[in-house]
Enzyme design. Structure first.
Site, PDB file in Angstrom:
ATOM      1  N   SER A 160       3.474  -1.988  10.322  1.00  0.00           N
ATOM      2  CA  SER A 160       4.928  -1.868  10.505  1.00  0.00           C
ATOM      3  C   SER A 160       5.686  -3.139  10.126  1.00  0.00           C
ATOM      4  CB  SER A 160       5.259  -1.440  11.942  1.00  0.00           C
ATOM      5  OG  SER A 160       4.774  -0.136  12.176  1.00  0.00           O
ATOM      6  N   ASN A 181       0.864  -1.181   0.000  1.00  0.00           N
ATOM      7  CA  ASN A 181       0.000   0.000   0.000  1.00  0.00           C
ATOM      8  C   ASN A 181       0.904   1.236   0.000  1.00  0.00           C
ATOM      9  OD1 ASN A 181      -1.879   2.005   0.417  1.00  0.00           O
ATOM     10  ND2 ASN A 181      -2.129   1.575   2.607  1.00  0.00           N
ATOM     11  N   TRP A 182       1.026   1.857  -1.156  1.00  0.00           N
ATOM     12  CA  TRP A 182       1.934   3.009  -1.274  1.00  0.00           C
ATOM     13  C   TRP A 182       1.365   4.267  -0.628  1.00  0.00           C
ATOM     14  CZ3 TRP A 182       3.613   2.653  -7.168  1.00  0.00           C
ATOM     15  CH2 TRP A 182       4.463   1.555  -7.325  1.00  0.00           C
ATOM     16  N   LYS A 183       0.107   4.240  -0.243  1.00  0.00           N
ATOM     17  CA  LYS A 183      -0.556   5.438   0.291  1.00  0.00           C
ATOM     18  C   LYS A 183      -0.349   6.589  -0.709  1.00  0.00           C
ATOM     19  CE  LYS A 183       0.670   3.639   4.791  1.00  0.00           C
ATOM     20  NZ  LYS A 183       0.323   3.708   6.182  1.00  0.00           N
ATOM     21  N   GLU A 239      -5.272  -5.200  10.499  1.00  0.00           N
ATOM     22  CA  GLU A 239      -4.269  -4.157  10.653  1.00  0.00           C
ATOM     23  C   GLU A 239      -4.543  -3.377  11.943  1.00  0.00           C
ATOM     24  OE1 GLU A 239      -2.140  -2.974   6.845  1.00  0.00           O
ATOM     25  OE2 GLU A 239      -3.911  -1.743   6.980  1.00  0.00           O
ATOM     26  N   HIS A 277      -9.300   0.884   4.898  1.00  0.00           N
ATOM     27  CA  HIS A 277      -7.970   1.050   5.496  1.00  0.00           C
ATOM     28  C   HIS A 277      -8.087   1.989   6.693  1.00  0.00           C
ATOM     29  CE1 HIS A 277      -3.880   2.513   6.064  1.00  0.00           C
ATOM     30  NE2 HIS A 277      -3.507   1.353   5.560  1.00  0.00           N
ATOM     31  N   GLY A 319       2.787  -0.919   4.288  1.00  0.00           N
ATOM     32  CA  GLY A 319       2.742   0.483   3.893  1.00  0.00           C
ATOM     33  C   GLY A 319       4.138   1.035   3.668  1.00  0.00           C
ATOM     34  N   GLY A 322       2.322   2.361  10.685  1.00  0.00           N
ATOM     35  CA  GLY A 322       3.214   3.504  10.542  1.00  0.00           C
ATOM     36  C   GLY A 322       3.866   3.944  11.842  1.00  0.00           C
ATOM     37  N   GLU A 324      -6.485   4.474   7.681  1.00  0.00           N
ATOM     38  CA  GLU A 324      -6.415   5.922   7.398  1.00  0.00           C
ATOM     39  C   GLU A 324      -7.723   6.421   6.797  1.00  0.00           C
ATOM     40  OE1 GLU A 324      -2.729   5.637   5.263  1.00  0.00           O
ATOM     41  OE2 GLU A 324      -1.786   5.058   7.156  1.00  0.00           O
TER      42      GLU A 324
HETATM   43  C1  PEP Z   1      -0.663   0.119   5.764  1.00  0.00           C
HETATM   44  O1  PEP Z   1      -0.659   1.241   5.288  1.00  0.00           O
HETATM   45  O2  PEP Z   1      -1.546  -0.681   5.442  1.00  0.00           O
HETATM   46  C2  PEP Z   1       0.377  -0.246   6.711  1.00  0.00           C
HETATM   47  C3  PEP Z   1       0.320  -1.421   7.279  1.00  0.00           C
HETATM   48  O3  PEP Z   1       1.358   0.688   6.932  1.00  0.00           O
HETATM   49  P1  PEP Z   1       2.779   0.424   7.617  1.00  0.00           P
HETATM   50  O4  PEP Z   1       3.342  -0.848   7.040  1.00  0.00           O
HETATM   51  O5  PEP Z   1       3.608   1.623   7.293  1.00  0.00           O
HETATM   52  O6  PEP Z   1       2.546   0.264   9.086  1.00  0.00           O
END
Ligand code: PEP
Length: 249
Positions: free
Chosen positions: A213, A9-11, A168, A96, A234, A174, A98
């Site tokens: 993470s 997931n590049w956001k 998640e 998600h 992410g 993050g 966010e």
């Molecule tokens: C995500 O955006 O789905 C995610 C898990 O982010 P990160 O790996 O940065 O925690």
């Protein structure tokens, strides 16, 4: 374990030029694999770039980070499932953290997005997860099973191999804090049993991914945990080298 899914997931990172460079670097190092599937969720403007770059790779799919549930209309800034499909998406990310916590997306909206994805013939990946406060209050199981049931409330009879669930924990996204393999397994086991109550033995076909993470150093351990069928990543998926390490974990 099922055939693992490694999802990036590049956001809001990697527009079309960066996406093209990423895909060239990643695919140069990632030989075709029949034992796992990679999904890349770029920003919508780079969807066609990712889909085109991976067009001759059955094991690498493009996905869209968000859709609107309507087919078309006066929804400035939004895109529909059929538009995303037209641009090359095979999978829709729904709910998600966010989207839920920054943009206020509700379970009811997630349900409409799952329905729209399903109507368009796209797979959909529903994200569920608790905040630290909810975890500390002992609400994790109740919350994630509620988010699951609400999210697919109108699509339950359509759930098939095209449905992907992602656990998640919000506190792990993050933040550099990762659920232990044991903690992830425990929640995945709860989700699997909820899925069995909902759809019987078909539940065993549904991949349940962990996200929060994930990095090159913890990916293999998490992937080896019982009931963890893949990873949603992410921050560590934005650069080709760390993503390559995770995709090959
Ligand atoms: C995500 O955006 O789905 C995610 C898990 O982010 P990160 O790996 O940065 O925690």
């Amino acid at each position: 374990m099922k055939r693992p899914i490694l999802a990036a997931n590049w956001k809001m990172n990697n527009g079309p030029s960066a996406a093209k460079a990423f895909m060239e670097a990643f695919l140069a190092g990632y030989s075709p694999r029949s034992d796992r599937t990679v999904i890349i969720f770029p920003p919508a403007v780079a969807l066609t770039t990712v889909a085109t770059s991976s067009a001759n790779r059955k094991d690498v799919l493009a996905g869209v980070q968000n859709i609107h549930w309507a087919e078309k209309g006066a929804f400035t800034g939004e895109i529909s499932a059929t538009m995303a499909k037209d641009a090359g998406a095979k999978v829709v990310l729904v709910g998600h953290s966010e989207r839920r916590h920054v943009f206020g997306e509700t379970d009811a909206q997630c349900a409409k997005k799952c329905q729209a994805a399903s109507r368009a013939g796209l797979s959909f990946m529903l994200c569920v997860g608790e905040t630290m406060q909810q975890r500390e209050a002992g609400e994790t199981e109740r919350l994630v099973t509620h988010q699951l049931r609400e999210g697919v409330s109108q699509t339950q009879n359509l759930i098939s191999a095209d449905f992907i669930l992602a656990y998640e924990p919000v506190w792990a996204i993050g933040t550099g804090l990762t659920a232990s393999a044991g903690d992830a397994s425990a929640v995945h086991t709860v989700l699997r049993s909820e899925l069995r109550q909902m759809i019987g033995t078909r539940a065993d076909e549904i991949p349940i991914l962990y996200g929060g993470s994930v990095s090159p150093s913890n990916a293999a351990g998490l992937l080896a945990a019982p009931e963890v069928d893949g990873l949603l990543v992410g921050g560590a998926s934005v650069e080709p080298s760390s993503w390559l390490a995770i995709a090959q974990a």
